[in-house]
Scaffold this active site. Structure first.
Site, PDB file in Angstrom:
ATOM      1  CG  HIS A 283      -2.197  60.912  26.667  1.00  0.00           C
ATOM      2  ND1 HIS A 283      -2.844  61.965  27.263  1.00  0.00           N
ATOM      3  CD2 HIS A 283      -3.155  60.196  26.049  1.00  0.00           C
ATOM      4  CE1 HIS A 283      -4.138  61.889  27.019  1.00  0.00           C
ATOM      5  NE2 HIS A 283      -4.353  60.820  26.278  1.00  0.00           N
ATOM      6  CG  HIS A 326      -2.846  55.951  35.640  1.00  0.00           C
ATOM      7  ND1 HIS A 326      -1.837  55.128  35.212  1.00  0.00           N
ATOM      8  CD2 HIS A 326      -2.262  56.831  36.495  1.00  0.00           C
ATOM      9  CE1 HIS A 326      -0.700  55.481  35.765  1.00  0.00           C
ATOM     10  NE2 HIS A 326      -0.936  56.511  36.562  1.00  0.00           N
ATOM     11  CD  GLU A 332      -2.764  59.843  39.898  1.00  0.00           C
ATOM     12  OE1 GLU A 332      -3.779  60.453  39.488  1.00  0.00           O
ATOM     13  OE2 GLU A 332      -2.149  59.005  39.227  1.00  0.00           O
ATOM     14  CE1 TYR A 341      -8.030  67.159  35.209  1.00  0.00           C
ATOM     15  CE2 TYR A 341      -9.444  65.354  35.914  1.00  0.00           C
ATOM     16  CZ  TYR A 341      -8.230  65.807  35.428  1.00  0.00           C
ATOM     17  OH  TYR A 341      -7.228  64.914  35.153  1.00  0.00           O
ATOM     18  CG  HIS A 356      -8.135  58.712  42.042  1.00  0.00           C
ATOM     19  ND1 HIS A 356      -8.099  59.713  41.110  1.00  0.00           N
ATOM     20  CD2 HIS A 356      -9.445  58.502  42.319  1.00  0.00           C
ATOM     21  CE1 HIS A 356      -9.335  60.091  40.811  1.00  0.00           C
ATOM     22  NE2 HIS A 356     -10.168  59.374  41.539  1.00  0.00           N
ATOM     23  CG  HIS A 362      -7.366  57.188  38.876  1.00  0.00           C
ATOM     24  ND1 HIS A 362      -6.428  56.377  39.476  1.00  0.00           N
ATOM     25  CD2 HIS A 362      -6.648  58.183  38.280  1.00  0.00           C
ATOM     26  CE1 HIS A 362      -5.213  56.850  39.269  1.00  0.00           C
ATOM     27  NE2 HIS A 362      -5.323  57.952  38.536  1.00  0.00           N
TER      28      HIS A 362
END
Length: 434
Positions: A283, A326, A332, A341, A356, A362
């Site tokens: 990523h 994460h 966030e 989403y 979050h 999350h």
């Protein structure tokens, strides 16, 4: 189209000049404040930064108007409704929070205008010291302004001119600028207010000179004025130190015939965002999707980032492609403009939101994890027909009483989307032979 939305000056942070075509030559030549301005106008400067800021950070515009903004009756306190900067009205909540779509008032209920349509969800910091932010949701059938409209197009009239802003576009109205907004039916959207810093385009570093949000795609309005006097008067609502105040004047605040400078409102169409993403494996961090950033005094740490997750190709090999699990040193706050989403196709809906908080874990729900752990890794379109966004901040957010209780849209079952995650641990696992 240009005539309809009033925007045809492009560029981010440029020095612009604009005259209403009804008054050619309204801009003074060679100086900002002549003894007598063309057409008998008043010169007025709007400063968005200290006079002594370095040139790259200096923000100001000169407005040439029929009457100056100083001509008004005294300000008096106005009802604040669900607008607040009291970050201690309820106890802190470190849980993962998600809101279902916020309801829009029905036509049979009372008129909802900009002030009464604003609802503070969460925030941090202090407006008096100009260090902080708040996140707001606005639901309206009358007038409002939104950084991120989610449903319904809005026509924003500012001292600089007009902007038509539709879902999948964003707009920025900078501190001190007067505006009103017309809506055309049921409308709602998200707002981020930053107390002390201006939005900038993020640094590109190794990406080079092109990519992400390109400066040429930002639009500011062209000059447009109205010379109107109304016996009933105009009401100017001012948000000051977290409270609302109102004053009266008998002439239109949108009486600017010409202007020049680099401190302007602007809008941006999110479909113009040039996505940079992984083309091999693993990523890139979500910061690669940053559209705008409001920097803090700490290098690389933002008071607020505005990040989007637009349609794009996913081609990463040997990789779990959706967002990873994460815990973040930043807060966030996410919203969804349209679509589904990718990490939570159920539950997270357009017009809703999630928060979050700092170090709250999350990530993808159980269905997303199981499906994508087994998926064939071929090139695929990701987030087609979708636009999710995130307000990310280094501040620890305090959620308001309205956000936790009064709105009655908090999804108390949100945590359950991770409840069925199970262990796949196999102590006898061996690497496969190539």
């Amino acid at each position: 189209l240009t005539e309809r939305h009033g925007c045809n000056d492009n560029g981010f942070g440029n020095e612009f000049s604009s005259e209403d075509p009804r008054c050619p030559g309204a801009l003074p030549e060679g100086q900002n404040s002549p003894q007598v301005c063309p057409y008998g106008l008043y010169a007025e400067q709007l400063s968005g930064s200290a006079f002594t800021c370095p040139r790259p950070a200096n923000k100001r515009s000169w407005l040439y108007r029929i009457l100056p903004s100083v001509k008004h009756k005294p300000f008096i306190a106005a009802p604040c409704g669900d607008l607040t900067e009291n970050w201690n009205e309820v106890e802190p909540d470190p849980n993962q929070l998600r809101w279902l779509p916020f309801s829009i008032p029905t036509p049979t209920k009372k008129k909802v205008d900009f002030a009464t349509g604003l609802h503070t969800i969460c925030g941090a910091g202090d407006a008096k010291s100009r260090n902080g932010i708040d996140f707001l949701f606005t639901i309206s059938r009358c007038v409002f302004v939104s950084v991120v409209p989610q449903q319904g197009e809005i026509l924003i009239t500012t001292e600089f001119g007009k902007m038509l802003v539709e879902p999948n576009e964003i707009c920025v109205i900078q501190q001190g600028m007067r505006f009103s907004v017309d809506v055309f039916g049921a409308t709602r959207g998200y707002i981020l207010e930053v107390y002390g810093a201006h939005f900038e385009l993020p640094d590109l570093g190794p990406i080079g000179g092109n990519g992400l949000a390109n400066p040429r795609d930002f639009q500011c309005p062209v000059a447009w004025y109205e010379d109107r006097h109304v016996a009933a008067g105009y009401t100017i609502i001012n948000k000051y130190q977290g409270k609302l105040f109102a004053c009266q004047q008998d002439f239109s605040p949108f009486n600017v015939v010409a202007w020049h400078g680099n401190y302007t409102p602007y809008k941006y169409n999110l479909t113009n965002f040039m996505v940079i993403n992984c083309v091999a494996f693993d990523h890139a961090d979500p910061s690669i999707f940053t559209v705008l950033t409001a920097k803090s005094t700490r290098p690389g740490v933002a008071i607020a980032d505005f990040v989007i997750f637009p349609p794009r190709w996913g081609v990463a090999d040997r990789t779990f492609r959706p967002p990873y699990y994460h815990r973040n040193c930043m807060s966030e706050f996410m919203g969804l403009i349209k679509g589904h989403y990718e990490a939570k196709e159920e539950g997270f809906q357009p017009g809703g939101a999630s928060l979050h908080s700092i170090m709250t874990p999350h990530g993808p729900d159980v269905d997303c994890f199981e499906k994508n752990s087994r998926a064939e890794l071929k090139p695929e379109r990701v987030a087609e027909g979708t636009m999710a966004f995130m307000f990310e901040s280094s501040f620890s957010m305090a959620v308001t009483k309205w956000g936790l209780q009064t709105c009655q849209t908090l999804d108390k079952n949100y945590y359950q989307c991770w409840e069925d995650l199970c262990s796949h641990f196999d102590p006898s696992w061996k690497p496969s032979k190539q």
